[in-house]
Design a protein around this motif. Structure first.
Motif, PDB file in Angstrom:
ATOM      1  N   ALA A  77       0.837  -1.216   0.000  1.00 48.94           N
ATOM      2  CA  ALA A  77       0.000   0.000   0.000  1.00 48.94           C
ATOM      3  C   ALA A  77       0.866   1.259   0.000  1.00 48.94           C
ATOM      4  CB  ALA A  77      -0.932  -0.016   1.205  1.00 48.94           C
ATOM      5  N   ASP A  89      10.260   3.005   6.171  1.00 50.70           N
ATOM      6  CA  ASP A  89       9.858   1.681   6.661  1.00 50.70           C
ATOM      7  C   ASP A  89      10.774   1.250   7.803  1.00 50.70           C
ATOM      8  OD1 ASP A  89       7.963  -0.777   5.345  1.00 50.70           O
ATOM      9  OD2 ASP A  89       9.436  -1.334   6.868  1.00 50.70           O
ATOM     10  N   ALA A  90      10.153   0.637   8.818  1.00 50.54           N
ATOM     11  CA  ALA A  90      10.902   0.218  10.005  1.00 50.54           C
ATOM     12  C   ALA A  90      11.887  -0.913   9.671  1.00 50.54           C
ATOM     13  CB  ALA A  90       9.922  -0.240  11.080  1.00 50.54           C
ATOM     14  N   ARG A  91      11.547  -1.702   8.637  1.00 49.86           N
ATOM     15  CA  ARG A  91      12.374  -2.883   8.335  1.00 49.86           C
ATOM     16  C   ARG A  91      13.366  -2.580   7.209  1.00 49.86           C
ATOM     17  NH1 ARG A  91       8.343  -7.657   7.113  1.00 49.86           N
ATOM     18  NH2 ARG A  91       7.375  -6.087   5.789  1.00 49.86           N
ATOM     19  N   ARG A 147       1.899 -14.702   1.396  1.00 47.41           N
ATOM     20  CA  ARG A 147       0.510 -14.620   0.930  1.00 47.41           C
ATOM     21  C   ARG A 147       0.401 -14.706  -0.596  1.00 47.41           C
ATOM     22  NH1 ARG A 147      -1.394  -9.619   4.626  1.00 47.41           N
ATOM     23  NH2 ARG A 147       0.831  -9.499   4.978  1.00 47.41           N
ATOM     24  N   ALA A 156      -5.485 -12.508  -4.815  1.00 42.01           N
ATOM     25  CA  ALA A 156      -6.284 -12.440  -6.039  1.00 42.01           C
ATOM     26  C   ALA A 156      -6.607 -10.973  -6.243  1.00 42.01           C
ATOM     27  CB  ALA A 156      -7.557 -13.248  -5.872  1.00 42.01           C
ATOM     28  N   ILE A 211       8.871   5.349  12.344  1.00 43.74           N
ATOM     29  CA  ILE A 211       8.337   6.678  12.628  1.00 43.74           C
ATOM     30  C   ILE A 211       7.764   6.704  14.049  1.00 43.74           C
ATOM     31  CG2 ILE A 211       6.411   8.204  12.044  1.00 43.74           C
ATOM     32  CD1 ILE A 211       7.216   8.104   9.249  1.00 43.74           C
ATOM     33  N   ASN A 265      -3.976  -1.897   5.053  1.00 46.85           N
ATOM     34  CA  ASN A 265      -4.313  -2.593   6.294  1.00 46.85           C
ATOM     35  C   ASN A 265      -4.264  -1.671   7.510  1.00 46.85           C
ATOM     36  OD1 ASN A 265      -4.721  -4.938   4.915  1.00 46.85           O
ATOM     37  ND2 ASN A 265      -3.325  -6.173   6.154  1.00 46.85           N
ATOM     38  N   GLY A 308     -11.236 -11.694  -1.010  1.00 52.05           N
ATOM     39  CA  GLY A 308     -10.020 -11.150  -1.631  1.00 52.05           C
ATOM     40  C   GLY A 308     -10.125  -9.654  -1.885  1.00 52.05           C
ATOM     41  N   PHE A 347      -6.412  -5.650  -0.552  1.00 57.89           N
ATOM     42  CA  PHE A 347      -5.530  -4.782  -1.332  1.00 57.89           C
ATOM     43  C   PHE A 347      -6.279  -4.141  -2.503  1.00 57.89           C
ATOM     44  CE2 PHE A 347      -1.912  -3.968  -4.276  1.00 57.89           C
ATOM     45  CZ  PHE A 347      -1.340  -2.967  -3.515  1.00 57.89           C
ATOM     46  N   ASN A 348      -7.315  -4.817  -3.001  1.00 58.17           N
ATOM     47  CA  ASN A 348      -8.129  -4.212  -4.077  1.00 58.17           C
ATOM     48  C   ASN A 348      -8.761  -2.909  -3.594  1.00 58.17           C
ATOM     49  OD1 ASN A 348      -7.983  -6.179  -6.291  1.00 58.17           O
ATOM     50  ND2 ASN A 348      -8.925  -7.580  -4.851  1.00 58.17           N
TER      51      ASN A 348
HETATM   52  C1  LIG Z   1      -4.382 -14.867   4.195  1.00 57.45           C
HETATM   53  C2  LIG Z   1      -4.587 -13.559   3.484  1.00 57.45           C
HETATM   54  C3  LIG Z   1      -4.994 -13.551   2.155  1.00 57.45           C
HETATM   55  C4  LIG Z   1      -5.237 -12.325   1.498  1.00 57.45           C
HETATM   56  N1  LIG Z   1      -5.709 -12.360   0.219  1.00 57.45           N
HETATM   57  C5  LIG Z   1      -5.982 -11.198  -0.413  1.00 57.45           C
HETATM   58  C6  LIG Z   1      -6.485 -11.209  -1.749  1.00 57.45           C
HETATM   59  O1  LIG Z   1      -6.718 -12.269  -2.338  1.00 57.45           O
HETATM   60  N2  LIG Z   1      -6.726 -10.017  -2.371  1.00 57.45           N
HETATM   61  C7  LIG Z   1      -6.508  -8.815  -1.735  1.00 57.45           C
HETATM   62  O2  LIG Z   1      -6.762  -7.760  -2.359  1.00 57.45           O
HETATM   63  N3  LIG Z   1      -6.019  -8.777  -0.470  1.00 57.45           N
HETATM   64  C8  LIG Z   1      -5.760  -9.926   0.204  1.00 57.45           C
HETATM   65  N4  LIG Z   1      -5.268  -9.894   1.478  1.00 57.45           N
HETATM   66  C9  LIG Z   1      -4.974  -8.584   2.078  1.00 57.45           C
HETATM   67  C10 LIG Z   1      -3.591  -8.062   1.651  1.00 57.45           C
HETATM   68  O3  LIG Z   1      -2.629  -9.038   1.946  1.00 57.45           O
HETATM   69  C11 LIG Z   1      -3.295  -6.760   2.388  1.00 57.45           C
HETATM   70  O4  LIG Z   1      -4.308  -5.815   2.066  1.00 57.45           O
HETATM   71  C12 LIG Z   1      -1.961  -6.143   1.983  1.00 57.45           C
HETATM   72  O5  LIG Z   1      -0.911  -7.054   2.037  1.00 57.45           O
HETATM   73  C13 LIG Z   1      -1.679  -5.010   2.956  1.00 57.45           C
HETATM   74  O6  LIG Z   1      -0.571  -4.288   2.573  1.00 57.45           O
HETATM   75  P1  LIG Z   1      -0.105  -3.051   3.447  1.00 57.45           P
HETATM   76  O7  LIG Z   1       0.936  -2.363   2.624  1.00 57.45           O
HETATM   77  O8  LIG Z   1      -1.287  -2.261   3.923  1.00 57.45           O
HETATM   78  O9  LIG Z   1       0.556  -3.673   4.793  1.00 57.45           O
HETATM   79  P2  LIG Z   1       1.916  -4.489   5.018  1.00 57.45           P
HETATM   80  O10 LIG Z   1       2.216  -5.369   3.859  1.00 57.45           O
HETATM   81  O11 LIG Z   1       1.799  -5.120   6.365  1.00 57.45           O
HETATM   82  O12 LIG Z   1       3.077  -3.374   5.079  1.00 57.45           O
HETATM   83  C14 LIG Z   1       3.246  -2.511   6.186  1.00 57.45           C
HETATM   84  C15 LIG Z   1       4.694  -2.003   6.226  1.00 57.45           C
HETATM   85  O13 LIG Z   1       4.783  -0.971   7.232  1.00 57.45           O
HETATM   86  C16 LIG Z   1       6.003  -1.104   7.962  1.00 57.45           C
HETATM   87  N5  LIG Z   1       5.831  -0.450   9.294  1.00 57.45           N
HETATM   88  C17 LIG Z   1       5.027  -0.839  10.322  1.00 57.45           C
HETATM   89  N6  LIG Z   1       5.085   0.057  11.355  1.00 57.45           N
HETATM   90  C18 LIG Z   1       5.945   1.043  10.963  1.00 57.45           C
HETATM   91  C19 LIG Z   1       6.412   2.262  11.570  1.00 57.45           C
HETATM   92  N7  LIG Z   1       6.005   2.679  12.777  1.00 57.45           N
HETATM   93  N8  LIG Z   1       7.288   3.040  10.901  1.00 57.45           N
HETATM   94  C20 LIG Z   1       7.704   2.667   9.664  1.00 57.45           C
HETATM   95  N9  LIG Z   1       7.289   1.515   9.024  1.00 57.45           N
HETATM   96  C21 LIG Z   1       6.417   0.728   9.663  1.00 57.45           C
HETATM   97  C22 LIG Z   1       6.237  -2.613   8.002  1.00 57.45           C
HETATM   98  O14 LIG Z   1       7.617  -2.898   8.165  1.00 57.45           O
HETATM   99  C23 LIG Z   1       5.706  -3.063   6.616  1.00 57.45           C
HETATM  100  O15 LIG Z   1       6.724  -3.119   5.626  1.00 57.45           O
HETATM  101  C24 LIG Z   1      -5.036 -11.093   2.180  1.00 57.45           C
HETATM  102  C25 LIG Z   1      -4.592 -11.099   3.508  1.00 57.45           C
HETATM  103  C26 LIG Z   1      -4.397 -12.327   4.178  1.00 57.45           C
HETATM  104  C27 LIG Z   1      -3.954 -12.311   5.628  1.00 57.45           C
END
Ligand SMILES: Cc1cc2nc3c(=O)[nH]c(=O)nc-3n(C[C@H](O)[C@H](O)[C@H](O)COP(=O)(O)OP(=O)(O)OC[C@H]3O[C@@H](n4cnc5c(N)ncnc54)[C@H](O)[C@@H]3O)c2cc1C
Length: 381
Positions: free
Chosen positions: A16, A35-37, A47, A50, A129, A278, A288, A291-292
């Motif tokens: 995201a 990013d923290a990592r 994961r 779709a 952060i 998220n 699913g 992320f969409n």
């Molecule tokens: C089993 C499963 C199946 C899924 N299937 C689907 C699907 O089919 N289709 C779909 O659309 N979605 C699906 N999803 C949802 C999708 O995986 C998530 O929406 C997506 O991965 C979220 O991405 P994100 O970037 O929001 O979070 P993340 O990938 O968790 O990234 C967050 C980042 O923030 C960093 N961070 C955290 N705290 C801090 C801080 N204080 N300072 C700096 N950096 C920080 C972390 O290091 C990390 O790199 C599924 C989820 C699950 C659990």
């Protein structure tokens, strides 16, 4: 303490955060990712996602789609275990090349990272952060010993902070994620099978002569721990019994367990702050949608901030939240209803579900509506 100025600061370099920084860049706004990592840590994400046809279009626009390896979904077979009714949705009846695309989170992250590097978007790794203060006309935060200031802080940190800021529901379900190999090619078909323990989704993957499927097997937490520990043969027998006879399975990879639930922020904007992905809502993967939905939010936010002199203005952020209310609310509601309606063996509900699936099968406009809703979100209304 050192001090640095940023345009828009993005907290989190997951899918995201990187997609947002790219979308802002496309609209002429400067953004930096923190990013923290370590950069690339997300490549270990197991994961399988779709993504809809609409998400593909957004990733094409962001310049990330071409590098992603994906498998198109041509048909989706929906059924319930132990009950009547089933429906089949086909891509051609909706007028799209595919109903969705199956890809690994790792391949998505790698492609977005390459696009971020090509666009010269600053990516600060090992940068957690902390100490955020939203004082007009800027928001300030600390990374290590450096104090940063920016016009807007966009949280894409993958989790929702405090309980008080969010609504939540515990479904008492965990997901087992693994790859299963069928004895026959899947032909681009995805399967969504509702069982009293929770939904079972099988998504077509390339490889193994088109016989591999990414599986999301939902069940209660205790059962998930037991199933994850079984040897392959015993687990295959359990999977076969759980899925039924429409497919036969020859192999299964080791399993990973993910806790599931619903959490969503009561509000997605605050003073010079916005929450996405998220960090805004964490959904059950049954439909699913996680992320969409994030990509639809990102597209709208970036467009609205494109020519803003001050991207953190409260009126602008409030207007964004209002525009996204319907799509966000209906996607959360749709996902939540699916889990609650289908994850039980109540006699009456089982018949109602059967009637619903039969209605979907017999009424093409209803079927098309559901498919379009999954592909384009509230734009399908
Ligand atoms: C089993 C499963 C199946 C899924 N299937 C689907 C699907 O089919 N289709 C779909 O659309 N979605 C699906 N999803 C949802 C999708 O995986 C998530 O929406 C997506 O991965 C979220 O991405 P994100 O970037 O929001 O979070 P993340 O990938 O968790 O990234 C967050 C980042 O923030 C960093 N961070 C955290 N705290 C801090 C801080 N204080 N300072 C700096 N950096 C920080 C972390 O290091 C990390 O790199 C599924 C989820 C699950 C659990």
């Amino acid at each position: 303490m050192n001090s640095e100025e940023n345009g828009i600061a993005v907290v989190g370099g997951g899918p995201a955060g990187m997609a947002l920084a790219l979308a802002l860049h496309r609209h002429g706004q400067q953004a930096g990712i923190f990013d923290a990592r370590a950069r690339g840590a997300g490549l270990a994400d197991q994961r399988i996602l779709a993504l809809s046809h609409g998400s593909r279009q957004t990733l094409e626009w962001l310049g990330a789609w071409e590098a992603i390896e994906s498998t198109p979904i041509r048909t989706i077979h929906i059924s319930q275990r132990g009950g009547l009714g089933r429906t089949l949705i086909r891509a051609e009846e909706i007028g799209v090349p595919a109903l969705g695309y199956v890809l690994s989170a790792a391949s998505l992250i790698a492609a977005l990272d390459q696009a971020v590097a090509r666009a010269n978007i600053p990516y600060h790794e090992h940068s957690r952060i902390e100490d955020v203060r939203a004082d007009n006309p800027q928001v300030s935060f600390r990374v290590g010993a450096t104090l940063h200031q920016s016009a807007l802080l966009a949280y894409a940190e993958g989790a929702i902070g405090t309980q008080a800021e969010a609504n939540h529901r515990d479904y008492g379900q965990h997901a087992l994620i693994f790859t299963a190999t069928a004895t026959t090619p899947h032909g681009g078909r995805a399967w969504e099978r509702f069982t009293p323990d929770g939904p079972l989704a099988l998504l077509p993957l390339a490889g193994n002569d088109g016989r591999d499927l990414a599986v999301v097997y939902t069940c209660d937490p205790e059962q998930a721990t037991q199933l994850a520990a079984l040897d392959e043969d015993t687990f295959l027998a359990r999977l076969q019994a759980h899925f039924g006879s429409r497919l036969s399975f020859a192999a299964a990879s080791p399993r990973h367990v993910f806790p599931l639930g619903l959490r969503y922020r009561k509000t997605i904007v605050g003073p010079r702050q916005v929450w996405l992905g998220n960090a805004a809502q964490t959904l059950h993967p049954v439909a699913g949608q996680g992320f969409n939905l994030a990509l639809r939010d990102i597209r709208d936010l970036a467009r609205s901030l494109g020519d803003a002199d001050d991207p953190g203005k409260s009126g602008q952020l409030a207007a964004y939240a209002a525009r996204r209310r319907m799509d966000r609310g209906s996607t959360i509601g749709f996902t939540d209803s699916l889990v609650r309606l289908f994850s039980n063996d109540h006699f009456l509900l089982q018949h109602l579900r059967g009637a619903g699936l039969l209605a979907l099968d017999l009424l093409p406009p209803l079927r098309h509506f559901v498919a379009r809703r999954m592909i384009w979100g509230a734009r399908a209304w």
